[in-house]
Design a protein around this motif. Structure first.
Motif, short mmCIF file in Angstrom:
data_model
loop_
_atom_site.label_atom_id
_atom_site.label_comp_id
_atom_site.label_asym_id
_atom_site.label_seq_id
_atom_site.Cartn_x
_atom_site.Cartn_y
_atom_site.Cartn_z
N TRP A 183 70.89 15.39 4.56
CA TRP A 183 70.00 16.08 3.20
C TRP A 183 70.50 15.72 1.72
O TRP A 183 71.48 15.52 1.09
N GLY A 184 69.91 16.01 0.61
CA GLY A 184 69.58 15.73 0.15
C GLY A 184 70.35 17.06 -0.91
O GLY A 184 70.50 17.74 -0.65
N GLN A 185 69.68 16.72 -2.35
CA GLN A 185 70.51 18.04 -2.99
C GLN A 185 69.18 19.03 -3.52
O GLN A 185 69.61 19.74 -3.92
N GLY A 186 68.19 18.18 -3.20
CA GLY A 186 67.20 18.98 -4.22
C GLY A 186 66.42 19.06 -5.13
O GLY A 186 67.12 18.47 -6.35
N THR A 187 64.98 18.69 -5.27
CA THR A 187 64.75 19.19 -6.45
C THR A 187 63.55 20.36 -6.84
O THR A 187 63.06 20.11 -6.28
N LEU A 188 63.79 20.61 -7.91
CA LEU A 188 62.69 21.78 -8.11
C LEU A 188 61.86 21.67 -8.67
O LEU A 188 61.82 21.00 -9.29
N VAL A 189 60.40 22.33 -7.66
CA VAL A 189 59.35 22.14 -8.10
C VAL A 189 58.51 23.28 -8.75
O VAL A 189 58.63 24.84 -7.64
N THR A 190 58.19 23.55 -9.91
CA THR A 190 57.29 25.24 -10.12
C THR A 190 55.92 25.42 -9.99
O THR A 190 55.99 24.22 -11.74
#
Length: 125
Positions: free
Chosen positions: A115-122
């Protein structure tokens, strides 16, 4: 596999974003790749999956017709083009990898080991 997601940000409803995930450490083409997301206060959920060679894709109902997953095995990247974004798409988006050269794909996160660390989409209304 090490995974690094990028491309998140703030966008207005109806807009678009393109997420990318760069992979390293193991042969990229040995892995099915997926995007998952986790909204505030909710469990992580499946968004889209692509098979090792791009021949098979699978989308969650909420992503069908709006999101497109693609991969470039020469560049070790997987992307998620997100169009017609809605406020309910607001979440942290994660890329994930599963060791598989099968032509079929599965959406359950328990099948994805890396898994990657994630990226926030708002998405604002």
């Amino acid at each position: 596999v090490q995974l690094q997601a990028s491309g998140g940000g703030l966008v207005q409803a109806g807009g678009f974003l393109r997420l990318s995930c760069a992979a390293s450490g193991r042969p990229f083409s040995d892995h099915a790749m997926g995007w998952f997301r986790q909204a505030p206060g909710k469990e992580r959920e499946f968004v889209a999956i692509i098979s090792w060679n791009g021949g098979t894709t699978l989308y969650a109902d909420h992503a069908k017709g709006r999101f497109t997953i693609s991969r470039d095995n020469a560049k070790n990247t997987v992307s998620l083009q997100m169009n017609s974004l809605k406020p309910e798409d607001t979440a942290v988006y994660y890329c994930a990898a599963r060791f598989s050269r099968r032509p079929t794909v599965v959406g359950g996160e328990r099948y994805y080991r890396w898994w990657g660390q994630g990226t926030l989409v708002t998405v604002s209304s």
